[in-house]
Design a protein around this motif. Structure first.
Motif: not given
Length: 66
Positions: A21-22, A29-32, A35-41
């Protein structure tokens, strides 16, 4: 894989097939799936364009090979 930027500007590459989901909250916010999450520009619409563009390149290459 798609090229993304963290909030600090550092570039990384993400296997978009692992995205569960993003959303914009207001940062993207991207959730893999693990469960890993990334916040991107990148905004959600840009993220979608990158995923679609990558998939088009892969499928175009596949049809050329066959």
């Amino acid at each position: 894989m798609i090229e993304l930027s963290r909030l600090n500007g550092k570039v990384f590459y993400l296997n978009h097939n692992l995205i569960e989901i993003f959303e914009e909250t207001p940062d993207t916010v991207i959730k893999l799936t693990d469960g890993t999450k990334y916040v991107v520009r990148e905004k959600v619409d840009e993220l979608l364009r990158k995923i679609i563009s990558f998939n088009r390149q892969v499928f175009a290459e596949k049809t050329r090979i066959e």
